[in-house]
Design an enzyme around this catalytic site. Structure first.
Site, PDB file in Angstrom:
ATOM      1  N   PRO A  23       0.831  -1.208   0.000  1.00  0.00           N
ATOM      2  CA  PRO A  23       0.000   0.000   0.000  1.00  0.00           C
ATOM      3  C   PRO A  23       0.865   1.258   0.000  1.00  0.00           C
ATOM      4  O   PRO A  23       1.840   1.350   0.736  1.00  0.00           O
ATOM      5  CB  PRO A  23      -0.803  -0.124   1.295  1.00  0.00           C
ATOM      6  CG  PRO A  23       0.024  -1.013   2.167  1.00  0.00           C
ATOM      7  CD  PRO A  23       0.724  -1.963   1.258  1.00  0.00           C
ATOM      8  N   THR A  25       0.363   5.617  -0.277  1.00  0.00           N
ATOM      9  CA  THR A  25      -0.458   6.812  -0.426  1.00  0.00           C
ATOM     10  C   THR A  25      -0.030   7.573  -1.676  1.00  0.00           C
ATOM     11  O   THR A  25       1.152   7.851  -1.871  1.00  0.00           O
ATOM     12  CB  THR A  25      -0.303   7.717   0.812  1.00  0.00           C
ATOM     13  OG1 THR A  25      -0.793   7.024   1.952  1.00  0.00           O
ATOM     14  CG2 THR A  25      -1.074   9.018   0.635  1.00  0.00           C
ATOM     15  N   GLN A  98      -6.732  -1.442   1.689  1.00  0.00           N
ATOM     16  CA  GLN A  98      -6.174  -1.183   3.018  1.00  0.00           C
ATOM     17  C   GLN A  98      -7.057  -0.166   3.734  1.00  0.00           C
ATOM     18  O   GLN A  98      -7.252   0.951   3.258  1.00  0.00           O
ATOM     19  CB  GLN A  98      -4.744  -0.646   2.952  1.00  0.00           C
ATOM     20  CG  GLN A  98      -4.134  -0.586   4.363  1.00  0.00           C
ATOM     21  CD  GLN A  98      -2.824   0.138   4.433  1.00  0.00           C
ATOM     22  OE1 GLN A  98      -2.779   1.345   4.225  1.00  0.00           O
ATOM     23  NE2 GLN A  98      -1.759  -0.571   4.742  1.00  0.00           N
ATOM     24  N   GLY A 174      -2.348  -1.346  10.716  1.00  0.00           N
ATOM     25  CA  GLY A 174      -1.921  -1.222  12.102  1.00  0.00           C
ATOM     26  C   GLY A 174      -0.499  -0.744  12.232  1.00  0.00           C
ATOM     27  O   GLY A 174       0.101  -0.843  13.304  1.00  0.00           O
ATOM     28  N   ALA A 175       0.067  -0.210  11.133  1.00  0.00           N
ATOM     29  CA  ALA A 175       1.474   0.194  11.092  1.00  0.00           C
ATOM     30  C   ALA A 175       1.594   1.716  11.020  1.00  0.00           C
ATOM     31  O   ALA A 175       0.607   2.446  10.954  1.00  0.00           O
ATOM     32  CB  ALA A 175       2.156  -0.452   9.883  1.00  0.00           C
ATOM     33  N   TYR A 178      -0.522   5.096  12.826  1.00  0.00           N
ATOM     34  CA  TYR A 178      -1.925   5.493  12.712  1.00  0.00           C
ATOM     35  C   TYR A 178      -2.722   4.895  13.876  1.00  0.00           C
ATOM     36  O   TYR A 178      -2.135   4.438  14.853  1.00  0.00           O
ATOM     37  CB  TYR A 178      -2.459   5.107  11.337  1.00  0.00           C
ATOM     38  CG  TYR A 178      -1.758   5.881  10.233  1.00  0.00           C
ATOM     39  CD1 TYR A 178      -1.931   7.263  10.104  1.00  0.00           C
ATOM     40  CD2 TYR A 178      -0.894   5.241   9.352  1.00  0.00           C
ATOM     41  CE1 TYR A 178      -1.271   7.977   9.115  1.00  0.00           C
ATOM     42  CE2 TYR A 178      -0.227   5.953   8.362  1.00  0.00           C
ATOM     43  CZ  TYR A 178      -0.421   7.318   8.256  1.00  0.00           C
ATOM     44  OH  TYR A 178       0.243   8.031   7.285  1.00  0.00           O
TER      45      TYR A 178
END
Length: 363
Positions: A23, A25, A98, A174-175, A178
């Site tokens: 993933p 951004t 995600q 969960g990384a 965030y």
């Protein structure tokens, strides 16, 4: 010896190779959080991956981090994602969404809401993108105990919408500091209720978010990404081996499709590989490591027990990454100046190996 080009089962999917698009951004949605035709082309260009994991998708407006990132909380957003999933499936690809709740890594100028977090503690010296440029992360509002449970359910609600939009599954983010990572963090989570204090308390939100999502769409469609010890977004982990080991022990009974670990500490990652009996995706690349080392890193981790290996910058700049690996072809380096600027340049214009850019995909 396990190869990147071996097939592998992931939940209910048979993947044609063990290469995962990580993933990333890219801030290419519209102002209403809708996926665009350019996004459909971008993901379809990379459909040769064993699995694509989409950029972070907010499950609610308050969960949004950056401007121009996509959502999965309105009917229009769900409908907009269908062009993306259809284009990937037309190219015989597989794609998970995600689900990313920003927590305190957000700003009222972006969402119109005060960010929420485990505790009213601002991320120190962390800047967040806003419509008027980078600003220091503000002090968030601490969630009440009841609200924490509601936020766990927001991941499940977004997962249902993802399946409705045609995604093959979801990955919970969960990384990277965030919301889930903030609950795991010793300095961001100062709670004294059931969601804080002890290791059992700090992992509870992550467990409940995964459990709710498994209940919503089935365990074989759910993954979780973690970054033990990364410290991103000023979310500092303590008791890393014990906490993440305890979290994986709780996840075993929920049987998600995979756990996705990102990090540069081999000892920590290998310890968690031993603690996790299920499918493991590893993303081992440091932010400053050269893209040409990607295949070497992948083979090293397959030899050490990873089931799949994910690639970020290497996939951003090499839409035909699997074929380049297979033929041992040179890799293109990504241009960081085009990561977040919008438009198609540096988004749809990276070529396959050979003359000219990839042609747009009709969607």
């Amino acid at each position: 010896m396990t190869s990147l080009f071996d097939t592998v089962l992931l939940g209910g999917l048979r993947l044609p190779n063990r290469v995962v698009m990580a993933p990333m951004t890219r801030v290419r949605s519209d102002r209403d959080g809708l996926a665009t035709a350019s996004m459909a082309t971008y993901y379809a260009q990379r459909a040769g991956a064993g699995l694509i994991i989409s950029e972070g998708v907010q499950p609610s407006l308050v969960g949004q981090s950056n401007p121009l990132t996509p959502g999965l909380y309105t009917p229009a957003q769900v409908d907009s994602w269908r062009q993306v999933t259809s284009a990937v499936h037309a190219g015989e690809g597989r794609i998970f969404a995600q689900i990313m709740h920003a927590g305190r890594i957000s700003h009222p100028d972006t969402t119109g809401h005060q960010p929420v977090a485990p505790s009213a503690v601002a991320a120190r010296e962390v800047y967040v993108f806003t419509p008027t440029g980078p600003q220091l992360a503000p002090t968030p509002r601490a969630l009440s105990t009841h609200e924490v449970a509601d936020e766990a359910q927001s991941f499940a609600a977004a997962a249902r919408r993802a399946v409705e939009a045609g995604f093959d599954g979801v990955e919970l983010h969960g990384a990277n500091g965030y919301l889930i990572g903030q609950f795991l963090s010793g300095n961001a989570n100062l709670r004294t209720d059931r969601y804080g204090g002890t290791i059992t308390g700090r992992i509870r939100f992550a467990v409940e978010a995964v459990a709710a999502t498994v209940d919503a769409i089935g365990a074989d469609r759910v993954g979780l990404r973690l970054s033990p010890g990364a410290g991103i977004g000023d979310a500092i982990d303590t008791d890393i081996a014990e906490m993440y080991g305890a979290l994986l022990t709780e996840l075993v009974r929920l049987s998600p499709a995979y756990v996705h670990l990102v990090g540069n500490d081999d000892e920590v990652l290998l310890g968690l590989r031993r603690a996790w009996p299920g499918t493991l995706i590893v993303n081992p690349s440091a932010a400053n490591s050269p893209v040409p080392s990607a295949r070497h890193d992948a083979q090293r981790w397959l030899a050490q027990g990873a089931d799949l290996v994910s690639f970020g910058r290497a996939y951003l700049a090499n839409p035909d990454l699997v074929e380049r690996f297979r033929a041992d072809l040179p890799l293109t380096e990504a241009d960081p100046d085009t990561y977040y600027v919008g438009g198609d340049d540096g988004y749809l214009t990276y070529p396959t190996y050979g003359p000219g850019p990839i042609a747009p995909v009709s969607v």
